[in-house]
Design an enzyme around this catalytic site. Structure first.
Site, PDB file in Angstrom:
ATOM      1  CG  ASP A  12     -29.673  49.461  21.584  1.00  0.00           C
ATOM      2  OD1 ASP A  12     -29.045  49.351  20.510  1.00  0.00           O
ATOM      3  OD2 ASP A  12     -29.605  50.955  22.329  1.00  0.00           O
ATOM      4  CG  HIS A  55     -25.938  49.641  23.886  1.00  0.00           C
ATOM      5  ND1 HIS A  55     -25.172  49.230  25.267  1.00  0.00           N
ATOM      6  CD2 HIS A  55     -26.000  51.237  24.610  1.00  0.00           C
ATOM      7  CE1 HIS A  55     -25.639  50.085  26.305  1.00  0.00           C
ATOM      8  NE2 HIS A  55     -26.494  50.883  25.772  1.00  0.00           N
TER       9      HIS A  55
HETATM   10  O1  LIG Z   1     -25.601  54.827  29.485  1.00  0.00           O
HETATM   11  C1  LIG Z   1     -25.567  55.002  28.409  1.00  0.00           C
HETATM   12  O2  LIG Z   1     -24.414  56.856  28.270  1.00  0.00           O
HETATM   13  C2  LIG Z   1     -26.203  54.952  27.411  1.00  0.00           C
HETATM   14  O3  LIG Z   1     -26.460  53.667  27.972  1.00  0.00           O
HETATM   15  C3  LIG Z   1     -25.090  54.445  25.855  1.00  0.00           C
HETATM   16  O4  LIG Z   1     -25.516  55.514  25.144  1.00  0.00           O
END
Ligand SMILES: O=C(O)[C@H](O)CO
Length: 322
Positions: free
Chosen positions: A263, A287
């Site tokens: 992801d 992501h």
């Molecule tokens: O760091 C974060 O908040 C995540 O990778 C994205 O939701």
């Protein structure tokens, strides 16, 4: 109290800021990232900054902001995009958004794991392109979780939530690794703390949920994939830089491991001609771990509340202790 918000965020978050007395909001009101020059101009003279994981907040940005910057609130649980040493030196407080995205990210991790091990994108493609000619005993087979060993790299909030969701699938054994054993946490899953390479060797599924730090950068590399079983599946929902992507490509292309689900990548977005995208056994998502409407809204509200609390000199709901 002038603040700069680096992107269009869910309305609920912006409402918290606009309803707060004395808060003047300037925003980069776009779905696309703020160009660097606009960021540097936007932050100048501000007391607060609400940013995202895709904004690199380094010395240049802090210099552009000037000495009036008192609070940085990131709408993310990850904070590897923030130059923490420099931020600390300047006495700036930092807010972030842990907990509220744990469930969504764990759910997505499970979805990605299943998509990779049961070859879902490949199977969907076969339906569309006429490759589905009949039911075939040896066709489209993958690997299941039942009776498996799952190795979790980073048994933090998200790692635990992943283990909790995977357990009912019939996982036989959980392994985990990290900076230190966590016996109380691990007890719920009867998970065993093991060195990284043993986790690689014994796991049928490896799930990466650790933070990106100097210690974890590039940790999943040639040696690591070389120790994994040919039938094992690798999943990463933390940060792309934990993985050496060239080494992962080689492992997938040469059948050293069975499949991967990512992801997160380096860079983000991954160029559309990236070699990993040519592999059938690699499922890549953009992501979207925390991408449910409710989660993103809650993240925005929490980021706004962190910012306001910091500006008012009050305790933040979630402050990163530097
Ligand atoms: O760091 C974060 O908040 C995540 O990778 C994205 O939701």
């Amino acid at each position: 109290m002038a603040v700069f918000v680096t992107r269009r965020i869910p309305a609920e978050g912006l409402r918290v800021l606009s309803q707060a007395g004395g808060c003047r909001v300037q925003q980069w009101d776009s779905e696309e990232p703020v160009p660097r020059a606009e960021l540097l101009a936007g932050v100048a003279g501000k007391r607060g900054l609400l940013c995202l994981l895709s904004d690199r907040i380094d010395r240049e940005v802090l210099d552009a902001a000037g000495p009036g910057l008192k609070v940085i609130s990131t709408m993310s649980v990850g904070f590897d995009h923030l130059a923490l040493e420099e931020i600390k030196k300047r006495g700036i407080r930092v807010g972030y958004t842990p907990d509220v995205l744990t469930d969504a990210t764990a759910e997505l991790s499970v979805a990605l794991l299943l998509a990779a091990c049961r070859r879902l994108p490949e199977a969907v493609e076969q339906v569309k392109n006429g490759g589905w000619t009949t039911w075939k005993p040896l066709w489209m087979c993958g690997y299941g979780l039942s009776d498996s060993t799952v190795g979790i790299i980073g048994l933090g909030r998200i790692g635990q939530a992943v283990a909790r969701r995977l357990k009912p699938f019939g996982v036989k054994k959980f392994l985990y690794t990290g900076s230190c054993p966590k016996p109380e946490t691990a007890a719920e899953f009867e998970a065993e703390f093991v060195p990284l390479m043993r986790l690689a060797e014994e796991s049928d599924f490896v799930v990466v949920t650790c933070a990106l730090t100097p210690a974890t950068q590039g940790m999943c590399n040639r040696d690591f994939f070389g120790r994994m079983k040919k039938t094992s599946v690798f999943v990463n929902t933390s940060r792309g830089a934990v993985v050496n992507q060239e080494d992962l490509y080689d492992a997938l292309a040469h059948g050293q491991i069975a499949a991967a689900g990512l992801d997160v990548t380096t860079p983000e977005p991954l160029p559309t001609d990236h070699p990993l995208l040519s592999l059938k056994n690699c499922v890549i998502l953009p992501h979207v771990g925390s991408a449910t409407y409710a989660t993103r809204s809650t993240m925005a509200v929490l980021a706004a509340k962190n910012l306001l609390a910091g500006l008012r000199g009050e305790p933040m709901p979630h402050e990163l202790l530097l």
